[in-house]
Motif scaffolding. Structure first.
Motif, PDB file in Angstrom:
ATOM      1  N   LEU A   1      -6.665   8.891 -11.880  1.00  0.00           N
ATOM      2  CA  LEU A   1      -7.236   9.339 -10.604  1.00  0.00           C
ATOM      3  C   LEU A   1      -6.396   8.835  -9.433  1.00  0.00           C
ATOM      4  CD1 LEU A   1     -11.048   8.844 -11.312  1.00  0.00           C
ATOM      5  CD2 LEU A   1      -9.871  11.011 -10.989  1.00  0.00           C
ATOM      6  N   GLN A   2      -5.945   7.580  -9.511  1.00  0.00           N
ATOM      7  CA  GLN A   2      -5.114   7.033  -8.441  1.00  0.00           C
ATOM      8  C   GLN A   2      -3.765   7.746  -8.373  1.00  0.00           C
ATOM      9  OE1 GLN A   2      -4.712   2.772  -8.730  1.00  0.00           O
ATOM     10  NE2 GLN A   2      -6.830   2.387  -8.127  1.00  0.00           N
ATOM     11  N   LEU A   3      -3.187   8.000  -9.537  1.00  0.00           N
ATOM     12  CA  LEU A   3      -1.906   8.723  -9.573  1.00  0.00           C
ATOM     13  C   LEU A   3      -2.040  10.109  -8.961  1.00  0.00           C
ATOM     14  CD1 LEU A   3      -0.655   7.810 -13.162  1.00  0.00           C
ATOM     15  CD2 LEU A   3       0.510   7.240 -11.026  1.00  0.00           C
ATOM     16  N   ARG A   4      -3.097  10.795  -9.324  1.00  0.00           N
ATOM     17  CA  ARG A   4      -3.307  12.146  -8.796  1.00  0.00           C
ATOM     18  C   ARG A   4      -3.474  12.117  -7.283  1.00  0.00           C
ATOM     19  NH1 ARG A   4      -8.853  14.919  -9.898  1.00  0.00           N
ATOM     20  NH2 ARG A   4      -8.380  14.304 -12.031  1.00  0.00           N
ATOM     21  N   ALA A   5      -4.295  11.194  -6.799  1.00  0.00           N
ATOM     22  CA  ALA A   5      -4.532  11.110  -5.355  1.00  0.00           C
ATOM     23  C   ALA A   5      -3.248  10.752  -4.609  1.00  0.00           C
ATOM     24  CB  ALA A   5      -5.623  10.079  -5.070  1.00  0.00           C
ATOM     25  N   ALA A   6      -2.480   9.798  -5.149  1.00  0.00           N
ATOM     26  CA  ALA A   6      -1.247   9.377  -4.488  1.00  0.00           C
ATOM     27  C   ALA A   6      -0.223  10.504  -4.452  1.00  0.00           C
ATOM     28  CB  ALA A   6      -0.672   8.152  -5.209  1.00  0.00           C
ATOM     29  N   MET A   7      -0.013  11.174  -5.589  1.00  0.00           N
ATOM     30  CA  MET A   7       0.981  12.236  -5.623  1.00  0.00           C
ATOM     31  C   MET A   7       0.539  13.464  -4.834  1.00  0.00           C
ATOM     32  SD  MET A   7       3.605  11.024  -6.997  1.00  0.00           S
ATOM     33  CE  MET A   7       4.523  12.552  -6.863  1.00  0.00           C
ATOM     34  N   ARG A   8      -0.754  13.740  -4.818  1.00  0.00           N
ATOM     35  CA  ARG A   8      -1.228  14.879  -4.033  1.00  0.00           C
ATOM     36  C   ARG A   8      -0.996  14.625  -2.545  1.00  0.00           C
ATOM     37  NH1 ARG A   8      -4.020  18.897  -5.411  1.00  0.00           N
ATOM     38  NH2 ARG A   8      -2.241  18.895  -6.827  1.00  0.00           N
ATOM     39  N   LYS A   9      -1.310  13.414  -2.074  1.00  0.00           N
ATOM     40  CA  LYS A   9      -1.079  13.109  -0.661  1.00  0.00           C
ATOM     41  C   LYS A   9       0.412  13.158  -0.340  1.00  0.00           C
ATOM     42  CE  LYS A   9      -5.187  10.474   0.632  1.00  0.00           C
ATOM     43  NZ  LYS A   9      -5.688   9.231   1.258  1.00  0.00           N
ATOM     44  N   TRP A  10       1.223  12.675  -1.271  1.00  0.00           N
ATOM     45  CA  TRP A  10       2.670  12.689  -1.039  1.00  0.00           C
ATOM     46  C   TRP A  10       3.193  14.121  -0.955  1.00  0.00           C
ATOM     47  CZ3 TRP A  10       5.964   8.945   0.301  1.00  0.00           C
ATOM     48  CH2 TRP A  10       7.322   9.255   0.272  1.00  0.00           C
ATOM     49  N   MET A  11       2.804  14.949  -1.924  1.00  0.00           N
ATOM     50  CA  MET A  11       3.286  16.331  -1.952  1.00  0.00           C
ATOM     51  C   MET A  11       2.778  17.118  -0.745  1.00  0.00           C
ATOM     52  SD  MET A  11       5.112  16.373  -4.760  1.00  0.00           S
ATOM     53  CE  MET A  11       5.284  18.019  -5.453  1.00  0.00           C
ATOM     54  N   ASP A  12       1.523  16.926  -0.382  1.00  0.00           N
ATOM     55  CA  ASP A  12       0.966  17.641   0.766  1.00  0.00           C
ATOM     56  C   ASP A  12       1.679  17.249   2.050  1.00  0.00           C
ATOM     57  OD1 ASP A  12      -0.817  18.954  -0.843  1.00  0.00           O
ATOM     58  OD2 ASP A  12      -2.566  17.764  -0.274  1.00  0.00           O
ATOM     59  N   HIS A  13       1.962  15.953   2.196  1.00  0.00           N
ATOM     60  CA  HIS A  13       2.585  15.474   3.438  1.00  0.00           C
ATOM     61  C   HIS A  13       4.032  15.949   3.556  1.00  0.00           C
ATOM     62  CE1 HIS A  13       3.097  12.692   6.860  1.00  0.00           C
ATOM     63  NE2 HIS A  13       4.335  12.522   6.379  1.00  0.00           N
ATOM     64  N   HIS A  14       4.781  15.897   2.471  1.00  0.00           N
ATOM     65  CA  HIS A  14       6.218  16.162   2.559  1.00  0.00           C
ATOM     66  C   HIS A  14       6.609  17.609   2.245  1.00  0.00           C
ATOM     67  CE1 HIS A  14       7.475  12.038   3.352  1.00  0.00           C
ATOM     68  NE2 HIS A  14       6.531  11.668   2.509  1.00  0.00           N
ATOM     69  N   LEU A  15       5.864  18.280   1.383  1.00  0.00           N
ATOM     70  CA  LEU A  15       6.201  19.663   1.046  1.00  0.00           C
ATOM     71  C   LEU A  15       5.264  20.670   1.707  1.00  0.00           C
ATOM     72  CD1 LEU A  15       7.184  19.375  -2.729  1.00  0.00           C
ATOM     73  CD2 LEU A  15       8.656  19.325  -0.727  1.00  0.00           C
ATOM     74  N   GLY A  16       4.002  20.289   1.878  1.00  0.00           N
ATOM     75  CA  GLY A  16       3.047  21.126   2.593  1.00  0.00           C
ATOM     76  C   GLY A  16       2.847  22.503   1.999  1.00  0.00           C
ATOM     77  N   LEU A  17       2.839  22.594   0.680  1.00  0.00           N
ATOM     78  CA  LEU A  17       2.705  23.889   0.011  1.00  0.00           C
ATOM     79  C   LEU A  17       1.247  24.226  -0.263  1.00  0.00           C
ATOM     80  CD1 LEU A  17       5.541  23.448  -2.636  1.00  0.00           C
ATOM     81  CD2 LEU A  17       5.677  24.735  -0.495  1.00  0.00           C
ATOM     82  N   LYS A  18       0.908  25.478  -0.120  1.00  0.00           N
ATOM     83  CA  LYS A  18      -0.407  25.979  -0.515  1.00  0.00           C
ATOM     84  C   LYS A  18      -0.196  26.886  -1.723  1.00  0.00           C
ATOM     85  CE  LYS A  18      -2.555  24.003   2.914  1.00  0.00           C
ATOM     86  NZ  LYS A  18      -3.442  22.847   2.662  1.00  0.00           N
TER      87      LYS A  18
ATOM     88  N   ARG B   1       0.860  -1.169   0.000  1.00  0.00           N
ATOM     89  CA  ARG B   1       0.000   0.000   0.000  1.00  0.00           C
ATOM     90  C   ARG B   1       0.904   1.228   0.000  1.00  0.00           C
ATOM     91  NH1 ARG B   1      -5.843  -0.378   2.831  1.00  0.00           N
ATOM     92  NH2 ARG B   1      -6.471  -2.377   1.925  1.00  0.00           N
ATOM     93  N   PHE B   2       0.334   2.348  -0.419  1.00  0.00           N
ATOM     94  CA  PHE B   2       1.124   3.574  -0.572  1.00  0.00           C
ATOM     95  C   PHE B   2       0.898   4.469   0.635  1.00  0.00           C
ATOM     96  CE2 PHE B   2       1.869   7.889  -2.304  1.00  0.00           C
ATOM     97  CZ  PHE B   2       3.160   7.713  -2.796  1.00  0.00           C
ATOM     98  N   SER B   3       1.974   4.764   1.339  1.00  0.00           N
ATOM     99  CA  SER B   3       1.879   5.541   2.575  1.00  0.00           C
ATOM    100  C   SER B   3       2.851   6.716   2.579  1.00  0.00           C
ATOM    101  CB  SER B   3       2.175   4.643   3.788  1.00  0.00           C
ATOM    102  OG  SER B   3       2.329   5.420   4.953  1.00  0.00           O
ATOM    103  N   PRO B   4       2.358   7.932   2.372  1.00  0.00           N
ATOM    104  CA  PRO B   4       3.235   9.099   2.491  1.00  0.00           C
ATOM    105  C   PRO B   4       3.851   9.220   3.888  1.00  0.00           C
ATOM    106  CG  PRO B   4       1.237   9.677   1.309  1.00  0.00           C
ATOM    107  CD  PRO B   4       1.030   8.295   1.852  1.00  0.00           C
ATOM    108  N   ALA B   5       3.089   8.882   4.910  1.00  0.00           N
ATOM    109  CA  ALA B   5       3.591   9.012   6.277  1.00  0.00           C
ATOM    110  C   ALA B   5       4.734   8.047   6.561  1.00  0.00           C
ATOM    111  CB  ALA B   5       2.450   8.771   7.270  1.00  0.00           C
ATOM    112  N   ALA B   6       4.677   6.846   5.964  1.00  0.00           N
ATOM    113  CA  ALA B   6       5.709   5.840   6.212  1.00  0.00           C
ATOM    114  C   ALA B   6       6.901   5.988   5.282  1.00  0.00           C
ATOM    115  CB  ALA B   6       5.115   4.434   6.070  1.00  0.00           C
ATOM    116  N   GLY B   7       6.724   6.718   4.175  1.00  0.00           N
ATOM    117  CA  GLY B   7       7.832   6.919   3.256  1.00  0.00           C
ATOM    118  C   GLY B   7       7.693   6.239   1.921  1.00  0.00           C
TER     119      GLY B   7
ATOM    120  N   PRO C   1      -2.959   3.037   8.942  1.00  0.00           N
ATOM    121  CA  PRO C   1      -4.254   2.530   8.465  1.00  0.00           C
ATOM    122  C   PRO C   1      -4.805   3.294   7.270  1.00  0.00           C
ATOM    123  CG  PRO C   1      -4.240   2.751  10.860  1.00  0.00           C
ATOM    124  CD  PRO C   1      -3.011   3.425  10.357  1.00  0.00           C
ATOM    125  N   SER C   2      -4.313   4.526   7.053  1.00  0.00           N
ATOM    126  CA  SER C   2      -4.817   5.331   5.939  1.00  0.00           C
ATOM    127  C   SER C   2      -4.033   5.112   4.636  1.00  0.00           C
ATOM    128  CB  SER C   2      -4.777   6.822   6.298  1.00  0.00           C
ATOM    129  OG  SER C   2      -3.437   7.267   6.455  1.00  0.00           O
TER     130      SER C   2
END
Length: 267
Positions: A216-233, A163-169, A181-182
């Motif tokens: 859609l999966q790619l977008r969701a995965a990369m958005r979660k990754w970018m938000d978690h690690h870069l946190g840009l608005k 599974r793909f986890s931005p929090a775990a790396g 779990p997310s």
């Protein structure tokens, strides 16, 4: 001191009466801020050089934080990127990622060539969602946050479903799923695309046809990754999100026109 260097305009700000401050991404000197005097005036000889996304050759004097343009010429205007709403949205997002997502120490030749290739691919009409997902992976790597995709980021297991986890790396195996779990469940095709994007030099990007489900999966995965690690608005990100959501909406089916005979039968 006079400098001359190749660069791509990634940001522009109005300055004073008729002037602009542009930020260029260079292959040799990171990001440089340059004042272009008279750039907003109709008869300015350098107004086109200060346009967003322009790839040019810049000569400027610099003694402090900002340089002042002395001369320059356009190498590639990327006019196509400014003429359409869709291409402008994706190009603006890529430029803003370079401007705000990458520090001076990481803005080198590799990133310059990846941005140049991103703009070229968008201008050539390649699928913008695929181009920008691949470029997001380049940004993540340049910023030092490339995901681990071939082994579990927690225990190192390989050759098992992840599974793909931005929090775990990155990848998380079944034995370690409880640590996040997310974590997202992705299709095999999406995993292959993520691995491809991580290894790909955008200068070698060809035409890739990807089903909407995987996009859609790619977008969701990369958005979660970018938000978690870069946190840009980012302003461009907000607009792009709205644009992509609009593009995802199914087109209502058109009902065939009713024949005059059918219409008469309803009376």
């Amino acid at each position: 001191m006079l400098y001359r260097m190749e660069g791509i305009v990634i940001r522009g700000t109005d300055y004073g009466e008729g002037n602009k401050i542009i930020t260029i991404l260079t292959p040799s000197h990171g990001k440089q801020g340059i004042v272009v005097r008279g750039a907003r005036k109709l008869k300015s000889r350098y107004s086109s050089l200060a346009q967003p996304f322009t790839h040019g050759d810049f000569s400027f004097f610099k003694s402090g934080q900002l340089g002042t343009l002395s001369s320059g010429e356009i190498i590639e205007p990327y006019r196509e990127l400014r003429e359409g709403i869709e291409t402008a949205a994706y190009a603006s997002y890529a430029a803003e990622l370079c401007d705000r997502g990458i520090g001076e120490e990481d803005a080198g030749g590799y990133l310059f060539h990846q941005l140049k290739a991103c703009f070229a691919a968008l201008a050539e009409g390649k699928d913008p969602q695929i181009v920008i997902r691949a470029f997001e992976m380049k940004i993540a790597g340049s910023a030092g946050y490339a995901p681990l995709l071939d082994e579990c980021a927690s225990c190192g297991r390989t050759g098992v479903p992840f599974r793909f986890s931005p929090a775990a790396g990155g990848a998380l195996c079944g034995n370690c799923r409880h640590k996040d779990p997310s974590a997202m469940e992705l299709s095999d095709a999406t995993w292959k695309l993520l691995r491809l994007f991580a290894a790909l030099d955008l200068r070698r990007l060809g035409q890739i046809s990807v089903k909407d489900t995987y996009k859609l999966q790619l977008r969701a995965a990369m958005r979660k990754w970018m938000d978690h690690h870069l946190g840009l608005k980012l302003k461009s990100q907000h607009f792009l999100d709205q644009w992509e959501r609009l593009a995802d909406r199914p087109v209502p089916e058109q009902q065939p026109p009713r024949s005059p005979e059918a219409a008469e039968g309803t009376d």
